[in-house]
Design a protein around this motif. Structure first.
Motif, PDB file in Angstrom:
ATOM      1  N   ILE A   1      50.241  51.449  35.886  1.00 57.05           N
ATOM      2  CA  ILE A   1      49.208  51.835  36.111  1.00 57.05           C
ATOM      3  C   ILE A   1      48.792  50.504  37.174  1.00 57.05           C
ATOM      4  CG2 ILE A   1      48.369  53.444  35.367  1.00 57.05           C
ATOM      5  CD1 ILE A   1      46.003  52.096  34.565  1.00 57.05           C
ATOM      6  N   MET A   2      48.166  50.979  38.576  1.00 56.74           N
ATOM      7  CA  MET A   2      47.785  49.104  39.036  1.00 56.74           C
ATOM      8  C   MET A   2      46.278  49.464  38.805  1.00 56.74           C
ATOM      9  SD  MET A   2      48.505  47.737  42.694  1.00 56.74           S
ATOM     10  CE  MET A   2      47.981  49.103  44.001  1.00 56.74           C
ATOM     11  N   ILE A   3      45.253  48.848  38.894  1.00 57.41           N
ATOM     12  CA  ILE A   3      44.033  48.479  39.362  1.00 57.41           C
ATOM     13  C   ILE A   3      43.737  48.151  40.635  1.00 57.41           C
ATOM     14  CG2 ILE A   3      41.290  48.113  38.382  1.00 57.41           C
ATOM     15  CD1 ILE A   3      43.347  50.174  36.881  1.00 57.41           C
ATOM     16  N   ILE A   4      42.428  48.863  41.465  1.00 57.10           N
ATOM     17  CA  ILE A   4      42.820  48.622  42.906  1.00 57.10           C
ATOM     18  C   ILE A   4      40.940  48.343  42.497  1.00 57.10           C
ATOM     19  CG2 ILE A   4      42.256  48.572  45.044  1.00 57.10           C
ATOM     20  CD1 ILE A   4      44.561  50.696  45.163  1.00 57.10           C
ATOM     21  N   SER A   5      40.350  47.197  43.022  1.00 58.03           N
ATOM     22  CA  SER A   5      39.292  47.177  42.693  1.00 58.03           C
ATOM     23  C   SER A   5      38.168  46.691  44.196  1.00 58.03           C
ATOM     24  CB  SER A   5      38.493  45.501  42.155  1.00 58.03           C
ATOM     25  OG  SER A   5      39.007  45.934  40.887  1.00 58.03           O
ATOM     26  N   LEU A   6      37.717  47.138  44.480  1.00 60.77           N
ATOM     27  CA  LEU A   6      36.804  47.099  45.712  1.00 60.77           C
ATOM     28  C   LEU A   6      35.256  46.772  45.627  1.00 60.77           C
ATOM     29  CD1 LEU A   6      37.667  50.026  47.604  1.00 60.77           C
ATOM     30  CD2 LEU A   6      38.432  47.570  48.054  1.00 60.77           C
ATOM     31  N   THR A   7      34.755  45.067  45.896  1.00 63.01           N
ATOM     32  CA  THR A   7      33.442  45.162  46.191  1.00 63.01           C
ATOM     33  C   THR A   7      32.992  45.318  47.391  1.00 63.01           C
ATOM     34  OG1 THR A   7      34.180  43.090  44.219  1.00 63.01           O
ATOM     35  CG2 THR A   7      32.634  43.491  44.930  1.00 63.01           C
ATOM     36  N   THR A   8      31.240  45.787  47.007  1.00 60.32           N
ATOM     37  CA  THR A   8      30.794  46.235  48.070  1.00 60.32           C
ATOM     38  C   THR A   8      29.432  45.804  48.170  1.00 60.32           C
ATOM     39  OG1 THR A   8      29.569  48.605  47.580  1.00 60.32           O
ATOM     40  CG2 THR A   8      31.941  48.385  48.714  1.00 60.32           C
ATOM     41  N   GLN A   9      28.757  45.545  48.758  1.00 58.80           N
ATOM     42  CA  GLN A   9      27.126  45.375  48.824  1.00 58.80           C
ATOM     43  C   GLN A   9      26.473  45.642  47.485  1.00 58.80           C
ATOM     44  OE1 GLN A   9      24.542  45.572  52.214  1.00 58.80           O
ATOM     45  NE2 GLN A   9      25.163  43.596  52.890  1.00 58.80           N
ATOM     46  N   LYS A  10      26.800  47.373  47.024  1.00 55.78           N
ATOM     47  CA  LYS A  10      26.280  47.679  46.074  1.00 55.78           C
ATOM     48  C   LYS A  10      27.001  47.919  44.755  1.00 55.78           C
ATOM     49  CE  LYS A  10      24.985  51.763  49.272  1.00 55.78           C
ATOM     50  NZ  LYS A  10      25.250  53.215  49.270  1.00 55.78           N
ATOM     51  N   GLY A  11      28.145  46.759  44.701  1.00 52.73           N
ATOM     52  CA  GLY A  11      28.933  46.705  43.375  1.00 52.73           C
ATOM     53  C   GLY A  11      30.308  46.630  43.333  1.00 52.73           C
ATOM     54  N   VAL A  12      31.321  46.674  42.502  1.00 50.80           N
ATOM     55  CA  VAL A  12      32.243  47.260  41.867  1.00 50.80           C
ATOM     56  C   VAL A  12      33.012  48.509  41.812  1.00 50.80           C
ATOM     57  CG1 VAL A  12      34.505  45.953  40.823  1.00 50.80           C
ATOM     58  CG2 VAL A  12      32.286  44.199  42.021  1.00 50.80           C
ATOM     59  N   GLN A  13      33.830  48.582  42.923  1.00 53.98           N
ATOM     60  CA  GLN A  13      34.226  50.200  42.212  1.00 53.98           C
ATOM     61  C   GLN A  13      36.078  49.547  41.919  1.00 53.98           C
ATOM     62  OE1 GLN A  13      32.941  53.214  42.226  1.00 53.98           O
ATOM     63  NE2 GLN A  13      31.038  52.813  42.159  1.00 53.98           N
ATOM     64  N   ASP A  14      37.059  50.465  40.816  1.00 54.27           N
ATOM     65  CA  ASP A  14      37.812  50.084  40.116  1.00 54.27           C
ATOM     66  C   ASP A  14      37.992  51.562  40.172  1.00 54.27           C
ATOM     67  OD1 ASP A  14      37.553  47.248  39.694  1.00 54.27           O
ATOM     68  OD2 ASP A  14      36.950  47.962  37.350  1.00 54.27           O
ATOM     69  N   PHE A  15      39.779  51.481  40.908  1.00 57.49           N
ATOM     70  CA  PHE A  15      40.858  52.912  40.733  1.00 57.49           C
ATOM     71  C   PHE A  15      41.654  52.736  40.359  1.00 57.49           C
ATOM     72  CE2 PHE A  15      37.768  52.163  44.397  1.00 57.49           C
ATOM     73  CZ  PHE A  15      37.115  53.850  44.627  1.00 57.49           C
TER      74      PHE A  15
END
Length: 67
Positions: free
Chosen positions: A25-39
């Motif tokens: 699996i690969m983890i994609i991390s997206l950071t926004t002003q509201k925090g980090v979301q990992d997929f």
């Protein structure tokens, strides 16, 4: 996934990685002003995401010069 926000969060950072001991699996991390979301995505999902991003990016308009 029936409820969507009326405005989008802008991604300010993007990273991918692989968990130790789990190379399938690969983890994609997206950071926004509201925090980090990992997929977590598998190979087929990762390739579909990449294909979609490439196709969509090719259709983007050229940025207008700042005046």
């Amino acid at each position: 996934m029936t409820q969507r926000s009326t405005s989008a969060d802008f991604v300010t950072a993007f990273a991918t990685g692989w968990p130790e001991q789990q190379p399938d699996i690969m983890i994609i991390s997206l950071t926004t002003q509201k925090g980090v979301q990992d997929f977590a995505v598998n190979k087929e999902q990762a390739l579909l995401i990449a294909k979609t991003i490439k196709r969509t990016a090719a259709q983007l308009a050229t940025p207008k010069p700042l005046s």
